[in-house]
Scaffold this motif. Structure first.
Motif, PDB file in Angstrom:
ATOM      1  N   TYR A 173      -0.945  11.097   3.786  1.00 41.50           N
ATOM      2  CA  TYR A 173       0.209  10.225   3.965  1.00 41.50           C
ATOM      3  C   TYR A 173      -0.231   8.771   4.127  1.00 41.50           C
ATOM      4  CZ  TYR A 173       2.571  14.655   4.708  1.00 41.50           C
ATOM      5  OH  TYR A 173       3.056  15.932   4.540  1.00 41.50           O
ATOM      6  N   LEU A 174      -1.308   8.551   4.857  1.00 46.98           N
ATOM      7  CA  LEU A 174      -1.803   7.189   5.029  1.00 46.98           C
ATOM      8  C   LEU A 174      -2.276   6.630   3.695  1.00 46.98           C
ATOM      9  CD1 LEU A 174      -3.844   5.760   7.952  1.00 46.98           C
ATOM     10  CD2 LEU A 174      -4.647   5.360   5.638  1.00 46.98           C
ATOM     11  N   LEU A 175      -2.926   7.483   2.895  1.00 42.83           N
ATOM     12  CA  LEU A 175      -3.436   7.017   1.609  1.00 42.83           C
ATOM     13  C   LEU A 175      -2.338   6.835   0.576  1.00 42.83           C
ATOM     14  CD1 LEU A 175      -6.753   9.075   1.311  1.00 42.83           C
ATOM     15  CD2 LEU A 175      -6.418   6.741   2.142  1.00 42.83           C
TER      16      LEU A 175
ATOM     17  N   ALA B 198      -5.896  -3.855  11.945  1.00 47.15           N
ATOM     18  CA  ALA B 198      -6.023  -2.647  11.134  1.00 47.15           C
ATOM     19  C   ALA B 198      -5.103  -2.656   9.921  1.00 47.15           C
ATOM     20  CB  ALA B 198      -5.718  -1.425  11.992  1.00 47.15           C
ATOM     21  N   THR B 199      -4.362  -3.740   9.715  1.00 48.42           N
ATOM     22  CA  THR B 199      -3.388  -3.795   8.627  1.00 48.42           C
ATOM     23  C   THR B 199      -3.684  -4.956   7.693  1.00 48.42           C
ATOM     24  OG1 THR B 199      -1.800  -5.215   9.795  1.00 48.42           O
ATOM     25  CG2 THR B 199      -1.649  -2.840  10.189  1.00 48.42           C
ATOM     26  N   ALA B 200      -3.017  -4.948   6.572  1.00 48.15           N
ATOM     27  CA  ALA B 200      -3.069  -6.040   5.607  1.00 48.15           C
ATOM     28  C   ALA B 200      -1.742  -6.066   4.871  1.00 48.15           C
ATOM     29  CB  ALA B 200      -4.234  -5.863   4.641  1.00 48.15           C
TER      30      ALA B 200
ATOM     31  N   THR C 193      -9.196   0.743   7.532  1.00 44.80           N
ATOM     32  CA  THR C 193      -8.410   1.849   8.106  1.00 44.80           C
ATOM     33  C   THR C 193      -8.375   3.041   7.156  1.00 44.80           C
ATOM     34  OG1 THR C 193      -7.037   0.262   9.325  1.00 44.80           O
ATOM     35  CG2 THR C 193      -6.166   2.485   9.046  1.00 44.80           C
ATOM     36  N   ARG C 194      -8.218   2.763   5.876  1.00 42.09           N
ATOM     37  CA  ARG C 194      -8.169   3.844   4.890  1.00 42.09           C
ATOM     38  C   ARG C 194      -9.488   4.605   4.822  1.00 42.09           C
ATOM     39  NH1 ARG C 194      -3.922   2.830   0.950  1.00 42.09           N
ATOM     40  NH2 ARG C 194      -5.136   3.912  -0.656  1.00 42.09           N
ATOM     41  N   ALA C 195     -10.614   3.926   5.184  1.00 44.85           N
ATOM     42  CA  ALA C 195     -11.938   4.533   5.059  1.00 44.85           C
ATOM     43  C   ALA C 195     -12.485   5.071   6.377  1.00 44.85           C
ATOM     44  CB  ALA C 195     -12.910   3.509   4.473  1.00 44.85           C
TER      45      ALA C 195
ATOM     46  N   ILE D  36       6.936  -8.474   0.854  1.00 42.84           N
ATOM     47  CA  ILE D  36       5.673  -8.338   1.586  1.00 42.84           C
ATOM     48  C   ILE D  36       5.784  -7.129   2.500  1.00 42.84           C
ATOM     49  CG2 ILE D  36       4.084  -9.417   3.207  1.00 42.84           C
ATOM     50  CD1 ILE D  36       5.058 -12.133   2.225  1.00 42.84           C
ATOM     51  N   ALA D  37       4.822  -6.236   2.408  1.00 39.15           N
ATOM     52  CA  ALA D  37       4.800  -5.039   3.251  1.00 39.15           C
ATOM     53  C   ALA D  37       3.477  -4.986   4.001  1.00 39.15           C
ATOM     54  CB  ALA D  37       4.973  -3.789   2.407  1.00 39.15           C
ATOM     55  N   ASN D  38       3.535  -4.572   5.251  1.00 43.18           N
ATOM     56  CA  ASN D  38       2.319  -4.333   6.030  1.00 43.18           C
ATOM     57  C   ASN D  38       1.834  -2.909   5.764  1.00 43.18           C
ATOM     58  OD1 ASN D  38       2.218  -6.875   7.281  1.00 43.18           O
ATOM     59  ND2 ASN D  38       3.655  -6.239   8.855  1.00 43.18           N
ATOM     60  N   VAL D  39       0.602  -2.795   5.305  1.00 43.75           N
ATOM     61  CA  VAL D  39       0.021  -1.492   4.942  1.00 43.75           C
ATOM     62  C   VAL D  39      -1.350  -1.377   5.610  1.00 43.75           C
ATOM     63  CG1 VAL D  39       1.255  -1.490   2.731  1.00 43.75           C
ATOM     64  CG2 VAL D  39      -1.068  -2.418   2.856  1.00 43.75           C
ATOM     65  N   PRO D  40      -1.920  -0.159   5.670  1.00 43.28           N
ATOM     66  CA  PRO D  40      -3.275  -0.019   6.228  1.00 43.28           C
ATOM     67  C   PRO D  40      -4.282  -0.782   5.358  1.00 43.28           C
ATOM     68  CG  PRO D  40      -2.158   2.106   6.103  1.00 43.28           C
ATOM     69  CD  PRO D  40      -1.318   1.145   5.345  1.00 43.28           C
TER      70      PRO D  40
END
Length: 778
Positions: A391-393, A405-407, A378-380, A370-374
């Motif tokens: 880098y964020l994308l 802001a994460t999922a 947040t991406r939009a 399990i990783a926390n990602v944007p």
């Protein structure tokens, strides 16, 4: 402008609080103008450089002379049997003939009791023994099947009855279970415990946790350059203050933590006969570490041909889901097989024996990561910085629950593991006085572990080899000699393998690799900042241990020289590491820090160093029921030498003039004289109630696990980039604005040490059970 200096060193009390000491100083000139100076050795330098070599030569010449005059016993892998022969009035019987015969190999040792009725047989291999005691005018006494373990000093007192020598009194007994001769605190894991106790993964080193004063250290990582095995603390010492020996040879890895393979343990449940954990106030014959000693012994062949075969299997058919497994998907796969066997026996009965073993591990283990990602919002974001957008994308799109802001990004991965262990041993008894033993062990393992951000796989590989040759010479009942030569290799490597390609314009430093971004609240994206790293530590050991039994004294002396050859290449923030303190700051391109290895830095090193030890130990039977242990150890190191001249020091922290090609610190070990003392009082004289106590000084040698990381990162051969207010994603890589970090070894570091002490009372209960109460401290 402030300059941050990190120096590796020990505290003035000797036990370091960390491997770094931060000192801030005002830079009188910008770091870009730091000068380096190469010293040409003059007369004083030559004396300093050659002194350790001359000392080593003198030590070995002295040892050779001592060996010829008074040979002796091995210090770590054998045991001894001793006692007093008396009549039924408790009067000592001198001149009695004591024959000690090993059951498994039929090897015998014949001793005659001294004027006080004492006998002692040192340097006996672990096993089972029969003892016969004969004296004219008395019945012959026989003790059968006495078990002797590694490091054990078994006390077997004999009372002869009047009668003819042809009359025999046979006793089926064992040595006293309460130790009446030693003051140290130690625990034994015997072969029955090793074979029959359940072990996860068949890692026999886990059994150290059953011993008094040994606790797990879960906060210590199992990693390359730290130790891949089960990390433990002995009597409160750090996990990297423990010495591991197999057949008397040092098998510690570069990090000095618990050794192990890439699979995370030490195979060999069917190969190791037994092992002992020395916890507190061990005798002067043991050095190398100040925290504890683990001594393992490999099995040998016997007069009986025997072998075994095994196979252990596990798979996911018997597994249940974990809390994190996706209920809509199959259970992550697991296929684990451990298999192998042993074979041992005689080549020439009573003289030549062989033993061999093999163990293999094949595992395919599925895991849910399990990783926390944007998250999508947040991406939009419309205000997403153009600099940080690509880098964020790069983060994979979330497929799990959201939070702010994460999922979460959830995936199933498979970690393949493969390991092979092979051991071969040959024992040759030329006569009752001369014997030779040779052993070779080989272990190789590989683990591939996909990361939570699926663009990298951590590839870890280890290889260890160990060769031990031992020659024993029994000159007489009171003079013995044991010479041992050992070669050990511990190779460890880790790398972050890229599972995709990255555009060149995404690199922070051109010509390197994609760097790492740490964002508070998100999983890091990027490779492991400490990879690629490999350490190839090789050591050559020469040991000579001596014993002389005279009257109530058993005097031991020994010398050892371990030559370390440490070839390595360890990257540090290769490609660069940016840090953002929040997702919001990442979105708006507000950086916190940037660190990287500067272009042109050289990371390969080839360190060479020696550890030399001398000791003397007297175990004195002050009375029939009192033993006093007196010893002293002198152990020192030579200054680390980098073969290619890539060593650098800054003796004056207020200066900018580095001294290259010389010592990286001032050697503090030449005064490391460590006295040790203890006693064992057999209160009632029957071996059932004993008080032990003792204290000693134990030095921790300054080896590469202390100086390597900082010694490898010193200008002018290595420079670190650590600018203030670093721009993203193009940091400065040259000039005074980029170089604000400096790593050093403290030139005047102190030698770490521990003072150990203990007192205890031991009582034999019933069924060979003992109860112990005591206190140990350091």
């Amino acid at each position: 402008m402030a300059r941050s200096i990190e120096a590796c060193g020990a505290s003035s009390q000797g036990v370091w609080s960390d491997h770094s000491l931060r000192v801030c100083s005002c830079a009188r000139r910008p770091p870009a103008t730091v000068a380096s100076e190469t010293r040409r050795p003059g007369r004083n330098d030559m004396r300093r450089m050659h002194g350790p070599a001359l000392i080593r030569i003198a030590v070995w010449l002295a040892a050779l002379g001592t060996t010829i005059a008074a040979p002796a016993m091995a210090q770590t892998t054998t045991g001894s049997i001793a006692g007093i022969v008396t009549d039924n009035t408790k009067a000592a019987l001198p001149g009695a003939t004591v024959t000690i015969r090993q059951v498994e190999t039929a090897q015998s040792r014949v001793i005659v009791t001294d004027g006080s009725g004492r006998y002692r047989a040192p340097a006996l291999e672990p096993g089972h023994y029969n003892i016969t005691v004969e004296l004219s005018g008395f019945r012959t006494a026989e003790f059968s099947n006495i078990s002797l373990s590694v490091g054990e000093h078994a006390a077997v007192d004999v009372q002869l009855e009047l009668g003819g020598v042809t009359e025999r009194v046979v006793v089926n007994a064992d040595a006293a279970v309460v130790k009446t001769k030693e003051s140290s605190i130690a625990g034994l894991v015997d072969q029955q415990q090793i074979r029959e106790l359940p072990l996860n993964g068949r890692d026999f080193s886990q059994l150290t946790l059953l011993q008094l004063g040994v606790t797990a250290s879960p906060s210590t990582p199992q990693a390359v350059d730290r130790g891949m095995g089960t990390q433990v603390s002995v009597a409160g010492a750090r996990p990297n203050q423990i010495s591991f020996q197999v057949d008397g040879a040092d098998v510690n890895t570069q990090g000095n933590g618990s050794p192990g393979s890439a699979a995370g343990g030490m195979l060999g449940v069917d190969t190791v006969r037994e092992f002992q954990v020395l916890v507190n106030n061990y005798s002067a014959e043991y050095g190398r570490s100040s925290g504890g000693i683990v001594v393992a012994v490999t099995r040998s062949g016997t007069n009986e041909l025997s072998g075994s075969a095994f196979e252990f299997g596990r798979d996911s058919k018997f597994d249940s889901r974990t809390y994190f497994d996706d209920p809509t998907k199959p259970i992550p796969p697991l296929e684990r097989n451990q298999f192998g066997g042993t074979l041992g026996g005689p080549i020439v009965r009573d003289n030549t024996f062989f033993f061999g073993s093999y163990e293999g591990l094949r595992q395919t283990q599925g895991l849910t990561t399990i990783a926390n990602v944007p998250n999508e919002a947040t991406r939009a974001r419309a205000d997403l910085s153009a600099a940080t957008r690509p880098y964020l994308l790069l983060y994979p799109q979330a497929n799990g629950p959201q939070s702010g802001a994460t999922a979460q990004y959830i995936q199933q991965v498979v970690n393949p593991t493969r390991e092979n262990l092979a051991v071969g041993k040959l024992d040759q008894n030329f006569s009752a006085a001369h014997s030779l033993s040779l052993k070779y062990a080989f272990d190789k393992a590989q683990v591939d572990q996909p990361q939570p951000i699926p663009y990298w796989t951590a590839d870890t590989r280890t290889k260890s080899q160990n060769v031990v040759g031992e020659y024993k010479w029994v000159l007489s009942a009171t003079l013995l000699n044991d010479v041992k030569v050992a070669w050990n290799q511990a190779f460890e490597r880790t790398a972050s393998l890229e599972n995709r390609d990255f555009a060149a314009n995404l690199l922070f430093i051109p010509g390197t690799r994609f760097g790492t971004i740490n964002v508070t609240g998100l999983n890091p994206i990027g490779p492991d900042t400490g990879s690629p790293t490999f350490v190839d530590l090789k050591s050559l050991q020469i040991m000579d241990n001596l014993t002389w039994t005279r009257g109530s004294h058993s005097i031991k002396a020994g010398v050892s020289d371990t030559h370390y050859m440490n070839d390595q290449d360890s990257s540090f923030n290769f490609g660069g590491v940016y840090a953002f303190t929040s997702v919001e700051n990442f979105v708006l391109n507000r950086t916190n820090t940037f660190e990287a290895q500067a272009p042109g830095s050289s990371t390969p090193r080839r360190w060479r160093q020696d550890l030399i030890g001398l000791y003397a130990q007297d175990d004195w039977s002050a009375a029939r029921n009192v033993t006093v242990n007196l010893g002293v150890r002198y152990e020192f190191i030579t200054e680390p030498h980098e073969v290619d001249g890539k060593s650098s020091a800054l003796p004056d922290l207020q200066s900018s003039n580095f001294v290259t090609g010389g010592d990286i610190f001032k050697n503090p070990s030449f005064r490391n004289i460590a006295p040790r003392t203890g006693f064992a009082w057999n209160i009632t004289g029957d071996g059932r109630n004993v008080v032990h106590g003792g204290a000693g000084l134990f030095f921790e040698p300054i080896l590469s696990n202390i100086y390597r990381a900082y010694g490898n990162r010193t200008p002018p051969f290595y420079n670190a980039i650590n600018p203030s207010n670093p721009p993203f994603p193009n940091p400065p890589t040259s000039g005074s604005s980029s170089l604000l970090r400096l790593d050093l070894v403290d030139y005047n570091l102190k030698n770490p040490y521990r003072v150990q002490y203990n007192v205890s009372f031991q009582r034999e209960l019933w069924g060979r059970t003992t109860a112990t109460v005591g206190y140990i401290g350091a």
